[in-house]
Structure formats: C-alpha cells, structure tokens
Scaffold this motif. Structure first.
Motif, PDB file in Angstrom:
ATOM      1  N   PHE A  92      18.822  15.975  -3.502  1.00  0.00           N
ATOM      2  CA  PHE A  92      17.603  15.178  -3.533  1.00  0.00           C
ATOM      3  C   PHE A  92      17.937  13.699  -3.708  1.00  0.00           C
ATOM      4  O   PHE A  92      17.439  12.818  -3.012  1.00  0.00           O
ATOM      5  N   SER A  93      18.849  13.428  -4.629  1.00  0.00           N
ATOM      6  CA  SER A  93      19.193  12.052  -4.947  1.00  0.00           C
ATOM      7  C   SER A  93      19.803  11.341  -3.748  1.00  0.00           C
ATOM      8  O   SER A  93      19.561  10.161  -3.526  1.00  0.00           O
ATOM      9  N   GLN A  94      20.611  12.067  -2.963  1.00  0.00           N
ATOM     10  CA  GLN A  94      21.237  11.438  -1.794  1.00  0.00           C
ATOM     11  C   GLN A  94      20.166  10.844  -0.896  1.00  0.00           C
ATOM     12  O   GLN A  94      20.265   9.719  -0.441  1.00  0.00           O
ATOM     13  N   GLU A  95      19.128  11.645  -0.632  1.00  0.00           N
ATOM     14  CA  GLU A  95      18.084  11.177   0.289  1.00  0.00           C
ATOM     15  C   GLU A  95      17.411   9.926  -0.260  1.00  0.00           C
ATOM     16  O   GLU A  95      17.200   8.952   0.454  1.00  0.00           O
ATOM     17  N   ILE A  96      17.061   9.977  -1.547  1.00  0.00           N
ATOM     18  CA  ILE A  96      16.361   8.848  -2.154  1.00  0.00           C
ATOM     19  C   ILE A  96      17.239   7.599  -2.140  1.00  0.00           C
ATOM     20  O   ILE A  96      16.797   6.507  -1.820  1.00  0.00           O
ATOM     21  N   LYS A  97      18.529   7.778  -2.461  1.00  0.00           N
ATOM     22  CA  LYS A  97      19.424   6.619  -2.540  1.00  0.00           C
ATOM     23  C   LYS A  97      19.573   5.942  -1.187  1.00  0.00           C
ATOM     24  O   LYS A  97      19.612   4.715  -1.089  1.00  0.00           O
ATOM     25  N   LYS A  98      19.679   6.755  -0.133  1.00  0.00           N
ATOM     26  CA  LYS A  98      19.828   6.195   1.213  1.00  0.00           C
ATOM     27  C   LYS A  98      18.631   5.312   1.545  1.00  0.00           C
ATOM     28  O   LYS A  98      18.771   4.182   2.010  1.00  0.00           O
ATOM     29  N   LEU A  99      17.433   5.864   1.287  1.00  0.00           N
ATOM     30  CA  LEU A  99      16.215   5.126   1.602  1.00  0.00           C
ATOM     31  C   LEU A  99      16.152   3.842   0.791  1.00  0.00           C
ATOM     32  O   LEU A  99      15.772   2.779   1.286  1.00  0.00           O
ATOM     33  N   ARG A 100      16.522   3.968  -0.484  1.00  0.00           N
ATOM     34  CA  ARG A 100      16.432   2.816  -1.363  1.00  0.00           C
ATOM     35  C   ARG A 100      17.359   1.703  -0.877  1.00  0.00           C
ATOM     36  O   ARG A 100      16.990   0.535  -0.888  1.00  0.00           O
ATOM     37  N   ALA A 101      18.556   2.080  -0.457  1.00  0.00           N
ATOM     38  CA  ALA A 101      19.519   1.075  -0.025  1.00  0.00           C
ATOM     39  C   ALA A 101      18.969   0.270   1.160  1.00  0.00           C
ATOM     40  O   ALA A 101      19.084  -0.955   1.203  1.00  0.00           O
ATOM     41  N   GLU A 102      18.331   0.985   2.101  1.00  0.00           N
ATOM     42  CA  GLU A 102      17.797   0.273   3.264  1.00  0.00           C
ATOM     43  C   GLU A 102      16.662  -0.665   2.862  1.00  0.00           C
ATOM     44  O   GLU A 102      16.538  -1.774   3.369  1.00  0.00           O
ATOM     45  N   LEU A 103      15.824  -0.203   1.934  1.00  0.00           N
ATOM     46  CA  LEU A 103      14.713  -1.037   1.469  1.00  0.00           C
ATOM     47  C   LEU A 103      15.237  -2.266   0.733  1.00  0.00           C
ATOM     48  O   LEU A 103      14.709  -3.369   0.884  1.00  0.00           O
ATOM     49  N   VAL A 104      16.267  -2.065  -0.087  1.00  0.00           N
ATOM     50  CA  VAL A 104      16.848  -3.177  -0.834  1.00  0.00           C
ATOM     51  C   VAL A 104      17.302  -4.254   0.149  1.00  0.00           C
ATOM     52  O   VAL A 104      17.085  -5.448  -0.066  1.00  0.00           O
ATOM     53  N   HIS A 105      17.907  -3.803   1.225  1.00  0.00           N
ATOM     54  CA  HIS A 105      18.392  -4.735   2.240  1.00  0.00           C
ATOM     55  C   HIS A 105      17.243  -5.603   2.762  1.00  0.00           C
ATOM     56  O   HIS A 105      17.352  -6.827   2.822  1.00  0.00           O
ATOM     57  N   PHE A 106      16.118  -4.961   3.095  1.00  0.00           N
ATOM     58  CA  PHE A 106      14.984  -5.719   3.619  1.00  0.00           C
ATOM     59  C   PHE A 106      14.389  -6.660   2.580  1.00  0.00           C
ATOM     60  O   PHE A 106      14.032  -7.792   2.884  1.00  0.00           O
ATOM     61  N   ALA A 107      14.291  -6.170   1.357  1.00  0.00           N
ATOM     62  CA  ALA A 107      13.718  -7.019   0.309  1.00  0.00           C
ATOM     63  C   ALA A 107      14.561  -8.280   0.155  1.00  0.00           C
ATOM     64  O   ALA A 107      14.032  -9.390   0.069  1.00  0.00           O
ATOM     65  N   SER A 108      15.883  -8.118   0.177  1.00  0.00           N
ATOM     66  CA  SER A 108      16.720  -9.302  -0.027  1.00  0.00           C
ATOM     67  C   SER A 108      16.647 -10.238   1.178  1.00  0.00           C
ATOM     68  O   SER A 108      16.713 -11.456   1.029  1.00  0.00           O
ATOM     69  N   MET A 109      16.505  -9.669   2.397  1.00  0.00           N
ATOM     70  CA  MET A 109      16.358 -10.508   3.593  1.00  0.00           C
ATOM     71  C   MET A 109      15.085 -11.355   3.507  1.00  0.00           C
ATOM     72  O   MET A 109      15.077 -12.537   3.824  1.00  0.00           O
ATOM     73  N   ILE A 110      13.994 -10.698   3.075  1.00  0.00           N
ATOM     74  CA  ILE A 110      12.729 -11.423   2.990  1.00  0.00           C
ATOM     75  C   ILE A 110      12.805 -12.485   1.895  1.00  0.00           C
ATOM     76  O   ILE A 110      12.322 -13.602   2.042  1.00  0.00           O
ATOM     77  N   GLU A 111      13.490 -12.145   0.809  1.00  0.00           N
ATOM     78  CA  GLU A 111      13.627 -13.125  -0.262  1.00  0.00           C
ATOM     79  C   GLU A 111      14.522 -14.287   0.173  1.00  0.00           C
ATOM     80  O   GLU A 111      14.339 -15.421  -0.257  1.00  0.00           O
ATOM     81  N   LEU A 112      15.459 -13.971   1.056  1.00  0.00           N
ATOM     82  CA  LEU A 112      16.331 -15.028   1.589  1.00  0.00           C
ATOM     83  C   LEU A 112      15.502 -15.998   2.422  1.00  0.00           C
ATOM     84  O   LEU A 112      15.710 -17.211   2.369  1.00  0.00           O
ATOM     85  N   GLU A 113      14.566 -15.461   3.180  1.00  0.00           N
ATOM     86  CA  GLU A 113      13.708 -16.333   4.006  1.00  0.00           C
ATOM     87  C   GLU A 113      12.967 -17.344   3.131  1.00  0.00           C
ATOM     88  O   GLU A 113      12.701 -18.469   3.560  1.00  0.00           O
ATOM     89  N   LEU A 114      12.610 -16.910   1.919  1.00  0.00           N
ATOM     90  CA  LEU A 114      11.873 -17.809   1.021  1.00  0.00           C
ATOM     91  C   LEU A 114      12.702 -19.077   0.731  1.00  0.00           C
ATOM     92  O   LEU A 114      12.155 -20.157   0.581  1.00  0.00           O
ATOM     93  N   ASP A 115      14.014 -18.905   0.662  1.00  0.00           N
ATOM     94  CA  ASP A 115      14.885 -20.057   0.377  1.00  0.00           C
ATOM     95  C   ASP A 115      14.914 -21.049   1.544  1.00  0.00           C
ATOM     96  O   ASP A 115      15.265 -22.208   1.380  1.00  0.00           O
ATOM     97  N   PHE A 116      14.577 -20.530   2.735  1.00  0.00           N
ATOM     98  CA  PHE A 116      14.634 -21.395   3.919  1.00  0.00           C
ATOM     99  C   PHE A 116      13.239 -21.670   4.453  1.00  0.00           C
ATOM    100  O   PHE A 116      13.035 -21.796   5.652  1.00  0.00           O
ATOM    101  N   ALA A 117      12.258 -21.683   3.543  1.00  0.00           N
ATOM    102  CA  ALA A 117      10.860 -21.767   3.966  1.00  0.00           C
ATOM    103  C   ALA A 117      10.612 -22.943   4.927  1.00  0.00           C
ATOM    104  O   ALA A 117       9.879 -22.819   5.906  1.00  0.00           O
ATOM    105  N   GLU A 118      11.252 -24.102   4.667  1.00  0.00           N
ATOM    106  CA  GLU A 118      11.001 -25.277   5.536  1.00  0.00           C
ATOM    107  C   GLU A 118      11.468 -25.011   6.967  1.00  0.00           C
ATOM    108  O   GLU A 118      10.843 -25.427   7.928  1.00  0.00           O
ATOM    109  N   GLU A 119      12.603 -24.340   7.078  1.00  0.00           N
ATOM    110  CA  GLU A 119      13.182 -24.181   8.419  1.00  0.00           C
ATOM    111  C   GLU A 119      12.495 -23.111   9.244  1.00  0.00           C
ATOM    112  O   GLU A 119      12.758 -22.962  10.427  1.00  0.00           O
ATOM    113  N   ASP A 120      11.654 -22.284   8.566  1.00  0.00           N
ATOM    114  CA  ASP A 120      10.924 -21.245   9.288  1.00  0.00           C
ATOM    115  C   ASP A 120      11.852 -20.300  10.051  1.00  0.00           C
ATOM    116  O   ASP A 120      11.731 -20.110  11.257  1.00  0.00           O
TER     117      ASP A 120
END
Length: 458
Positions: A157-185
């Motif tokens: 069970f944990s394997q499945e959850i961890k895989k999904l979580r890892a992919e979501l973490v990746h997206f969250a950090s990408m979106i948060e990275l965009e915040l740092d470059f807000a001016e450049e769009d």
C-alpha cells in the motif's frame, strides 16, 4: 499520555498471560543488555555476538528465580533497531511477575501499548501503514485478513502512496519555483501534465476507497441476517451452516426469540450471522419486540438471507415479501427451503426464478450451492485480492477522502486560473493528507492514537 524519553530501556511481557509452557519478556533500549546481565548467571551477555541465545539463571541476590534462555539482538538489526533482549522463562504468571519486577528494579520502565512498534517506526524500520498492519496481523483470524495484513506489512500500500506523493511533490515545487520568477512570467510546471497526474491520482484513490468496502469485509466479516416466516427453517439452516446446535429448534412457530450471533468462514470471508426471531405480524408481546428488533437488525446487516418454505409460498408472494423487506436495497439472497418435501412442479416453477438458491436445511441438501451464492453476493469476484492493494483501515480512508477533496480544489483552481500560490497551497494540502497515511507527516497525537491500540509488548 506521558511522553517518555525514547532513550529509556523499556520492558514488557510479549506473550499472552495464562498457562503456557514459556513466557517471553522483551526489553529494548540502550541498557537492555546491561539490565539483564545484572541479574543473569551464565555467560557474560555483554561479550556475546548478536543473534545468539544463552542458557542461564536469573537471580534476585542469591535467590534463583528461574532458568531462562536469553536471546540477544544488537541494534540496528532488531525489531526496534535498538538493542533488544528477549528472555524466555517458564510460563507461570508468578515467575513472570517476579522477573518483570526485577528488571524494573534494575532500571527498565514498563513499555506503553505498542511502544516497541512505535520505536521501530520512529527508528525508520517501516512506515506507519506498515506499523498498523502489525496490529491487523495480530488480530487477523481468517486467511484473507492475514494475507492482506502481511501485504501491507511488506509495504504494498505504501509503495503506491509514496509514488504518487513524489510526483505531486515535484509539481508543487515547480509551481513554487514559478513564484520566484513572477516578473518573468515563466512556466515550469506543465498545467496539462499536472491535470493528468491529478486525475490519475484521483482514479487510484477511488479504487483504494472502493477497496475499503472489501477491506472492511475481510477485516470485520459480513454482518448477515437470516429472515423468514416462522417455521421457514431459519434455526435449522443456521445449525447446518455452523454444524452445531446453537439456536433453539422447535416446531412451534416463533420460538427463536434471541439473537444468536455466529460466524462461519467461507473461502476466507467471515459471515457473521445475526439470527432473528420470526418476521411476522404478531400479537404476542414478546414476539412483537422480536419483530421490532428484527427490522432494526436488518438495518445493521450488509447481507440478507430471505428463507422461505417452498411448499407454502408462490413466486408472487416471494416477490412481494422481498420488496417489503428490503427498502434499502441491500444485497438479498432468496433461499427456498424444504425442497425434500416439494413437488416436481413446484421445484420447476421456482427453478425459473433468478438469483434463487434451493436447499433442504434439514437434509443438508445443496449447502455448497448456498455457500457459493453467499460469496458471490459479497462480490469479491471483481477484486483480485492477490494483486490489488486493499485498504482496511478507517484512518487511511479518512486521509484518502481529504486528499481527494484537496485535489478537487486544485483542479477547480486550475480551471478558474487562480494564482500560483493558492494552487500550490491546495497541492500541499493533498500532500499533507497523503503523507499522514505512511507517516511522512505525523503528529504526536496521531502516533499516540495509533500505537495505544496495540497490545502491550508489541
């Protein structure tokens, strides 16, 4: 609940109390070897290699309390990843108490419920879902519930959850990275891919939540109620299924007044029978209570067996009864009894009725057919328990539901084009709830709540 220090050495009896040939006392923590060595006569335990067993006596001063075998497990290759000692002594409660008191006097403290497993979790031996599976394993009493618990313990069970979580973490950090470059769009996170990932995760969560219905059945059994008119043969049927005389059987209609709970195990599934007094309009006071309670019991069951006497019922009457009985549309199985007394014509007429099992409870005829039909009604057929992850834990269900909601919010946020920091916040919330399942996100309350449900010594 006191938060004792995790550097204490804890001790508990790991075997059930009562008369057994041996009892096992388990110690875990930095002083485990020294505490036992202090009262042990035999080899010097501090000099022995890990995973060895030593015979000797335990003494209180000069008084020999018992002859024991001492098993040594040096951390981190032990259950808790700390130094663990298991002392096998004779199984008398008196001896066990004396040894326990001695170890406590030597500086160990009593373990709290589940504290060994809690330490194993805190020391990274396994994640939270696996730790909970240990508790399920201890209490599993059917082959299927054992299999599911083992699978979770191994982390399916944990394997499945961890895989999904890892992919979501990746997206969250990408979106948060965009915040740092807000001016450049600039856009680092591909929104379409994010949408795909989210709907993918939601699909898996839906499957996991659906599996909970099954998981619950595997863990707790199927509450099944047998109803029918007086003298349809309910008690006889129950006795046949259970192979024992538990219900009262008499020829006076309406004599079963008590609810008799029993369990049978068919193909790894436990059916818990809630037997009821005859269902009928009645004038007798005691019986009237019985019928009230029967309707109440029906609402607690998840499977109804409607038993009727094939020699005194027409298919039309049967249909009417089934309609009247089951307003909630629970799975219901119609069972025609007394086929040994029925005419060939009657058998033929009922042979046309769909979803009907014909038996003779008295003769034990076609009991296998009945059992097959019961298993089919729980429709485990469409779930492959061998390969599929099955959720059996209410806490996980709650976390999955909350994750699902957070993902819904993320999607509607994307549709509305809300600002990145809000999208990121929704994703973080989903991550939080997913992480609670495997214990990447924990709070003390959550841990206390889980581990105190364990037996002491585990």
């Amino acid at each position: 609940m006191h938060h004792h220090s995790t550097t204490d050495t804890i001790v508990a009896v790991a075997t059930a109390s009562g008369v057994g040939a041996i009892a096992v006392i388990r110690l875990s923590g930095p002083e485990a070897f020294a505490i036992v060595q202090g009262v042990f006569r035999g080899r010097d335990l501090l000099q022995q290699p890990s995973h060895t067993i030593h015979f000797g006596t335990i003494r209180d001063g000069d008084k020999v309390l018992d002859e024991v075998l001492v098993s040594l497990f040096k951390g981190p290759t032990s259950y808790t990843k700390e130094d663990v000692v298991e002392v096998s002594c004779h199984g008398s409660d008196f001896i066990v108490q004396q040894l326990m008191q001695l170890f406590l006097k030597q500086g160990a403290r009593l373990a709290q419920a589940g504290e060994f497993t809690k330490r194993a979790f805190l020391n990274g031996q396994f994640d939270l879902a696996q730790a909970e599976a240990v508790a399920d394993l201890i209490s599993s009493d059917s082959a299927l519930s054992h299999e599911v618990a083992m699978k979770q313990m191994r982390g399916g069970f944990s394997q499945e959850i961890k895989k999904l979580r890892a992919e979501l973490v990746h997206f969250a950090s990408m979106i948060e990275l965009e915040l740092d470059f807000a001016e450049e769009d600039v856009e680092f996170a591909d929104r379409e891919q994010l949408r795909l990932l989210i709907s993918n995760i939601q699909r898996i969560i839906r499957e996991l939540l659906r599996s909970f219905e099954l998981g619950n059945v595997i863990k707790n059994g199927v509450p099944t109620v047998i109803v029918g008119k007086p003298n349809a043969g309910k008690s006889t049927l129950l006795n046949k299924l259970l192979n024992e005389e538990k219900a009262i059987v008499s020829d006076v209609p309406g004599t079963t007044r008590d609810f008799i709970e029993d369990e049978i195990n068919i193909e790894g599934i436990s059916f818990r029978f809630i037997d009821t007094a005859g269902l009928r309009e009645t004038t007798d006071k005691v019986e009237a209570i019985g019928v009230e309670r029967t309707l109440q019991k029906l609402s607690q069951s998840s499977l109804i067996i409607y038993l009727f006497d094939i020699t005194t019922t027409t298919p039309e009457e049967l249909q009417a009864e089934l309609e009247h009985l089951n307003p909630k549309k629970l799975p219901i199985l119609a069972v025609a009894n007394k086929i040994d007394e029925a005419s060939p014509a009657t058998l033929a007429v009922f042979g046309e009725v769909e979803n009907l099992v014909q038996i003779s409870a008295a003769e034990g005829a076609n009991m296998d057919g009945l059992k097959e039909a019961l298993v089919a009604k729980v429709n485990l057929g469409k779930l492959n328990t061998r390969e599929q992850t099955i959720v059996t834990n209410l806490r996980h269900v709650d976390s999955l539901n909350k994750t699902y909601e957070a993902l819904d919010d993320t999607l509607s946020g994307l549709d509305l084009g809300i600002s990145n920091d809000l999208v990121a916040a929704d994703i973080r919330r989903a991550l939080h709830h997913l992480g609670q399942i495997t214990g990447e996100i924990t709070t003390d309350d959550l841990l206390d709540n889980i581990f105190t449900k364990f037996c002491i010594g585990k």
